[in-house]
Structures are given as C-alpha cells and as structure tokens.
Design an enzyme around this catalytic site. Structure first.
Site, PDB file in Angstrom:
ATOM      1  N   HIS A 217     -16.265  25.336 -25.486  1.00  0.00           N
ATOM      2  CA  HIS A 217     -14.787  25.662 -26.017  1.00  0.00           C
ATOM      3  C   HIS A 217     -13.886  26.363 -25.128  1.00  0.00           C
ATOM      4  CE1 HIS A 217     -17.719  24.502 -29.326  1.00  0.00           C
ATOM      5  NE2 HIS A 217     -16.899  23.999 -29.761  1.00  0.00           N
ATOM      6  N   ASP A 553       1.813   5.238  15.473  1.00  0.00           N
ATOM      7  CA  ASP A 553       0.799   4.704  14.753  1.00  0.00           C
ATOM      8  C   ASP A 553      -0.498   5.141  14.952  1.00  0.00           C
ATOM      9  OD1 ASP A 553      -0.502   2.423  13.053  1.00  0.00           O
ATOM     10  OD2 ASP A 553      -1.121   1.999  14.959  1.00  0.00           O
TER      11      ASP A 553
HETATM   12  P1  ADP Z   1      -7.576   1.828   7.144  1.00  0.00           P
HETATM   13  O1  ADP Z   1      -6.186   1.428   7.098  1.00  0.00           O
HETATM   14  O2  ADP Z   1      -8.525   0.822   6.612  1.00  0.00           O
HETATM   15  O3  ADP Z   1      -7.842   3.180   6.446  1.00  0.00           O
HETATM   16  P2  ADP Z   1      -7.600   3.181   9.581  1.00  0.00           P
HETATM   17  O4  ADP Z   1      -6.983   4.292   8.988  1.00  0.00           O
HETATM   18  O5  ADP Z   1      -9.060   3.541  10.281  1.00  0.00           O
HETATM   19  O6  ADP Z   1      -8.110   2.188   8.619  1.00  0.00           O
HETATM   20  O7  ADP Z   1      -6.819   2.510  10.615  1.00  0.00           O
HETATM   21  C1  ADP Z   1      -5.475   2.316  10.660  1.00  0.00           C
HETATM   22  C2  ADP Z   1      -5.118   1.562  11.691  1.00  0.00           C
HETATM   23  O8  ADP Z   1      -5.554   0.541  11.779  1.00  0.00           O
HETATM   24  C3  ADP Z   1      -3.498   1.453  11.900  1.00  0.00           C
HETATM   25  O9  ADP Z   1      -2.992   2.757  12.377  1.00  0.00           O
HETATM   26  C4  ADP Z   1      -3.239   0.397  12.839  1.00  0.00           C
HETATM   27  O10 ADP Z   1      -3.216   0.772  13.964  1.00  0.00           O
HETATM   28  C5  ADP Z   1      -4.555  -0.418  12.625  1.00  0.00           C
HETATM   29  N1  ADP Z   1      -4.301  -1.711  12.010  1.00  0.00           N
HETATM   30  C6  ADP Z   1      -4.178  -1.864  10.727  1.00  0.00           C
HETATM   31  N2  ADP Z   1      -3.865  -3.181  10.283  1.00  0.00           N
HETATM   32  C7  ADP Z   1      -4.138  -4.020  11.224  1.00  0.00           C
HETATM   33  C8  ADP Z   1      -3.966  -5.216  11.938  1.00  0.00           C
HETATM   34  N3  ADP Z   1      -3.820  -6.188  11.008  1.00  0.00           N
HETATM   35  N4  ADP Z   1      -4.447  -5.458  13.233  1.00  0.00           N
HETATM   36  C9  ADP Z   1      -4.171  -4.372  14.039  1.00  0.00           C
HETATM   37  N5  ADP Z   1      -4.295  -3.026  13.933  1.00  0.00           N
HETATM   38  C10 ADP Z   1      -4.327  -2.748  12.519  1.00  0.00           C
END
Ligand code: ADP
Ligand code: MG
Length: 586
Positions: A217, A553
């Site tokens: 509580h 990225d």
């Molecule tokens: P998650 O998105 O599963 O968390 P990570 O964070 O380890 O995986 O990786 C993210 C990275 O994966 C992105 O920055 C990008 O560069 C790469 N990525 C995501 N989707 C794709 C795809 N379809 N083809 C190539 N690289 C990809």
C-alpha cells in the site's frame, strides 16, 4: 505515474467497470465489487476475497471457477466498507457458508468483521481467514500479526480449489489456515507508487539501493540496502524466506514448494525471469521441488517498482489444491500438471566436423581470421557511436549488433582455424556465427555476405588478390540480393557499391591491393557520409524517414569503418590495425 485518469476519486470505480465489461464471461458487478457470472453448484462454499483497489489482479481478477466466488473492491489501498462486504457476500452465497479472505490490515479486519457479524445474525455461516505472509512485518513468534502481501494468491487459490472440490466450510477454513501458516513472503522496492491524480510517488528509494520489506500500500521498506545484481536480490529474498522453512518430514512437508515471484506493477517480466532463474537454481540445489511456479504480476501496488518472493511449503493436500485447474480473468490453469514431460532429444549443435583445408588455404584462412578479429576490435571501439546513429531513426542497437556479430564471427573463425579449416569453410562458419550472434537486419546481411564470400573461395587454393576482390563482390551481391535495397535507399548498400566498384577499377588500373583497398575505403567513407543527405527508404529507419535526414546511415557507416580496419598492409599481406582508424567516417 498513473496517467490515464478521469476524476482521480472515480479511478477505482472506473477501473472496476471496465474490468467487469472486459471479463463479462467471468464476473458481474454488484454493489461493492464483483461476483461470478457463471452458476456455482448449490451448497458449494463461497470464497469471497477483498481489500483495497490498486492491487490488480488481486482481488477481482481471481473470481471464477476454481478460485473466488466474489471480490469486494474498496477504494485505492483502503478497506471496503462493511456494507460492500455484505452486499458481495449476499450475491455470492450458494448456501454452503462463506469463507472471507483478506490480507491482515486493521481496516479490513474491522469492516469484514462487522459484515460477518451481520451475516451470522442473519443465519449465514461465515469464517474469516486473514493472510499473514509478510515476514518483514513482524517476528516469527508473532506470525499471525504479520500483514498480508502476495501470499494472498497462494492461500486463496488453494482455498478456492478446496471449495470447488466440494469441501465443506470447516474443511475449506482448515485448508486455508494451513496454507497461510505455511506461506512466507518477502519483498523489495526500488521506488514507491503514485496515487491516481498525485504528482509524486509515495516514497522514494535512493538510486542503486533497495528497500527491503515493502508493503503493498505504498508502505516504504523496513530497511534500505545497496542494490546488487539480480542474483543478489534473489538470494536476499530466498535467504529470508528459507530461514523460516519447516523441517522436512514436519506435517507432511517433503520438499515440495509453490513459488510466486510477484511484480509490484512497474518491474518488467524479463527482470522477474532473471531473478526467478536464480531462485529456481538455488531451490533445485537444495533438493526442493518447485510445483506450479508463477512469475508475473499478481498482487501489485499501482506502479510500484519492486518484486516479492512467496513460498508455500506444501504437503500433498495443499499441492493438489495448488495445481488444480482454475479459470479466472487473471489466473488460468488447465489440467496441465498431469501432462507427461517430453524428453527432448534434439541435437543442439548439428555442425559437422571440419575437413582440413590445404596448407595454402589454411594460410589464407589465418589472414581472414586476423581480419575478422580486427573488425571485432573496430566494432567495439565504435559501438557507442553506431548505437547513437541507429537511435536517430532506428532502434539504437546497431552498435551492439555489430559487436555481437563480429565477436561471434571472430570466435567461430578462431575455432575453425584451430581445426584446420580452409578459407571457404572458415568464412562460411564465421558468417553463420555472425548472423546468429547479432540477429537484426545487419546481422543477417553481414552473415550472408561472409557466407557468400566463403562460397566464392575454396578450401584448396591459396591467396590470389583478384579472387579476394571477386569474393568481396560476391559478398556485396549477396547483401543486395537478400536485402533488396538499391543504391540511394540509405542503407549499407550505399557504401558497399562504391567500395567494390572502386576496388575493381583500381585493380584494373594496376594499383597494388593496399592502394586499391585504400581508395575503396575512401570511396565508401565518402559515400557513407553522403547518406546523411538522403531520407531512408529501407529498413527500420524508413518509418521515421525524415528524422534520418542530416545523419549518416549506421549500416553504411559501420561498413566503411570495418573496411578501414581490415586494410591489407603495404606488403599486401597481413591486415594492419594501425590503419583501423584512418579513413573512418566520423
Ligand atoms: P535492425 O534494423 O534490425 O535493428 P541494425 O540496427 O543492426 O538492424 O542495422 C541497421 C542497418 O541495416 C541500417 O542502417 C542499414 O544500413 C541496414 N539495412 C537495413 N535494411 C536493409 C536492407 N534492406 N538492405 C541493406 N541494408 C539494410
Ligand atoms: Mg537497429
């Protein structure tokens, strides 16, 4: 913090109404609480529970076949009134007498007691069992003055099963008292709960410490101790309870225990499972048998951060009622305890033994192993930054994923090398390990890249520069094939394509491998930086496309960093870690 509130004073009533609507198959509302919506046999003992609100599933969540017939629901943390108790009992009575069960608190004792007097005067046989499981609240000598916390679940489950089995009121009362006498709980809190409408918690626990012996509580703990690991917490709770364990052979106790690890409302299930694993291990080592364990939120205290451990030292009678089927909104058990245990004979490691490669290929495998090890170092150095980049529009795990993936690949490569693997086998194994170790999108893509590179090499040939270049191309193609991303989608492909194109062109122009590699790294680094100018069209970041604008990225960035880390030395031979930071996108 309780955020979803209309008028704070209406909160318990509003919650109860929604609960009853959502569980119309189990309960119906009456003045003061809820009763079963299903018929119970005429003459069956009624089990009516109750107490303040704010403890869900206690108590309304336990109304249904196999447990309670009714629950009286007071205001937040406040005993219901005698007239509420009376009303619920009248609606729940099946003509077999009534067991009133609640935690041992002065207000509840008074109001339930008052209602019981009136019911008895009207000819209803009423018995009262108060739960007194909290060992922190009084000494073992004064055990019946202790307060009731999560032990409610076990005592009332057992009492409800006895009523369901057709026991008469004397029997149900006897069994409930026995269950209570053999039930012990101890809890700890990391922070107090906030009453609906209030803007601060009832109490605070200093950071990195835990309050031992909390109430449900909002009572703070009885003492404060430094917070250790999950195992330390498990040990503290279990040690406290085991200090009051009966001797084996006493009153039918032969080492069977019912165990509840209870979340107080704001502790994650995963955390509870971590603690429970330790509790279970220790009980097993002591030769105790855990029967029908429950891990989850059963007796909460609004949004209190903390947990409690409850153990009931069973005898065969209590064990039978504890494991009996029950069907309520919050506790459901089928006849599962009678199911036979399946012996699992799946081979967990189905990998076949390594067939040694040729000496030349083993040499190449050693160089590849060193390169993968350099990637693992690079991933660790950049873990935080990659995580931050991924957090901009993704889920923040890219740094961690790259560390897990590269280290798993490095371990697998080491093992394969030690077993005499050639280049092909080594990369195929490292790729599988990367993918399994990292998970996630990038883990799958890097895993396939390494596997494809392995596929384009062999376990017989030695190092040939242009075969290595062809392998890198095969890896790139695998990423594009599997991920389906094109250049410009803002993924690692944006760095991969310029890398392999520059490497190929430089070699065609007569550059040495180190020079060609350096040019390719520079191109990949520039391309990774340039992804800051585009909006993500693939992967997780796509959903938050605009957020990613202005930030490179993460997958492209890590690719450029890793390629810099494995740059071959000037002799075109060993990769050098001295180059691991040059050309890195920053
Ligand atoms: P998650 O998105 O599963 O968390 P990570 O964070 O380890 O995986 O990786 C993210 C990275 O994966 C992105 O920055 C990008 O560069 C790469 N990525 C995501 N989707 C794709 C795809 N379809 N083809 C190539 N690289 C990809
Ligand atoms: Mg991610």
């Amino acid at each position: 913090m309780t955020r979803l509130v209309n008028a704070p004073t209406d909160f318990p009533a509003d919650a109860l109404r929604g609960f009853a609507i959502a569980n119309a198959g189990y309960v119906q509302q009456v003045h003061g609480g809820v009763v079963r919506s299903s018929e119970s046999p005429q003459g069956q003992v009624s089990v009516v529970l109750g107490g303040g609100s704010g403890h869900y599933p206690a108590f309304a969540g336990w109304v249904g076949p196999g447990m309670a017939h009714g629950a009286v629901c007071g205001n937040i943390f406040a005993s219901p009134s005698a007239s509420q108790v009376y009303s619920v009992v009248r609606a729940a009575d099946n003509g077999g007498g009534v067991l009133l069960g609640f935690g041992n608190y002065a207000g509840d004792v008074l109001h339930f007691g008052q209602a019981a007097e009136r019911l008895r005067a009207e000819g209803v046989d009423v018995r009262i069992v108060t739960v007194t499981d909290d060992i922190a609240s009084d000494t073992a000598e004064n055990s019946l003055s202790r307060r009731g916390i999560a032990g409610d679940l076990l005592v009332f489950k057992i009492a409800g099963a006895a009523a369901e089995a057709g026991c008469d009121l004397d029997e149900v009362e006897r069994i409930a008292r026995k269950a209570n006498a053999r039930t012990r709980s101890l809890g700890i809190a990391f922070g107090g709960c906030t009453l609906p409408g209030a803007d601060h918690a009832l109490f605070e626990v200093p950071a990195a410490s835990m309050a031992i012996g909390l109430g449900i509580h909002g009572e703070p703990g009885i003492s404060v101790a430094p917070l250790g690991t999950a195992d330390d917490v498990a040990d503290a709770l279990l040690d406290g309870i085991l200090a009051e364990a009966p001797e084996r052979g006493d009153d039918g106790y032969e080492g069977s225990v019912a165990v509840l690890l209870n979340g107080l409302g704001a502790t994650k299930y995963e955390e509870l499972f971590v603690v429970f694993a330790r509790v279970a291990d220790r009980l097993q080592r002591l030769g105790l048998t855990v029967v029908g364990p429950e891990v989850g939120e059963h007796v909460t205290s609004l949004d209190m951060q903390g947990l409690s451990l409850t153990v009931t030292f069973l005898d065969p009678e209590l064990e039978g009622y504890w494991t009996a089927p029950v069907d309520t909104p919050a506790l459901r058990r089928g006849a599962s305890s009678s199911r036979e245990h399946r012996a699992l004979r799946v081979e967990l490691d189905e990998r076949t033994a390594i067939v040694p490669g040729s000496p030349e290929s083993q040499q190449l495998a050693a160089r590849l192993t060193a390169a993968i090890a350099a990637m693992a170092v690079c991933a660790r150095e950049n873990e935080q930054r990659l995580g931050e980049l991924d957090a901009v529009a993704g889920d923040g795990d890219h740094g961690q994923g790259m560390v897990l993936g590269t280290s798993a690949a490095a371990r697998a490569a080491d093992e394969a090398l030690a077993a005499g693997a050639g280049a092909q086998t080594l990369l195929v194994r490292a790729g599988a390990a990367w993918s399994e170790g990292a998970g996630g999108t990038s883990g799958a893509l890097w895993g396939s890249a390494l596997t494809a590179m392995g596929g384009s090499l062999s376990d017989t040939a030695g190092f040939v520069t242009d075969q290595l270049v062809a392998a890198v191309r095969a890896g790139t193609e695998a990423v594009v094939r599997l991920g389906g991303a094109a250049a410009g989608d803002k993924t690692m492909v944006d760095a991969l394509v310029p890398f392999i194109d520059t490497l190929t062109a430089a070699r065609a122009g007569g550059a040495t491998l180190p020079d060609a590699w350096a040019a390719a790294v520079a191109a990949a680094t520039d391309a990774a930086e340039a992804t800051a100018q585009i909006t993500a069209r693939r992967g997780r970041a796509r959903t938050h496309g605009e957020h990613s604008l202005g930030h490179p990225d993460p997958g492209a960035t890590s690719f450029a960093l890793l390629m810099a880390a494995v740059a071959p030395g000037p002799d075109g031979d060993e990769p050098t870690s001295s180059m691991s930071r040059t050309g890195a996108a920053s």
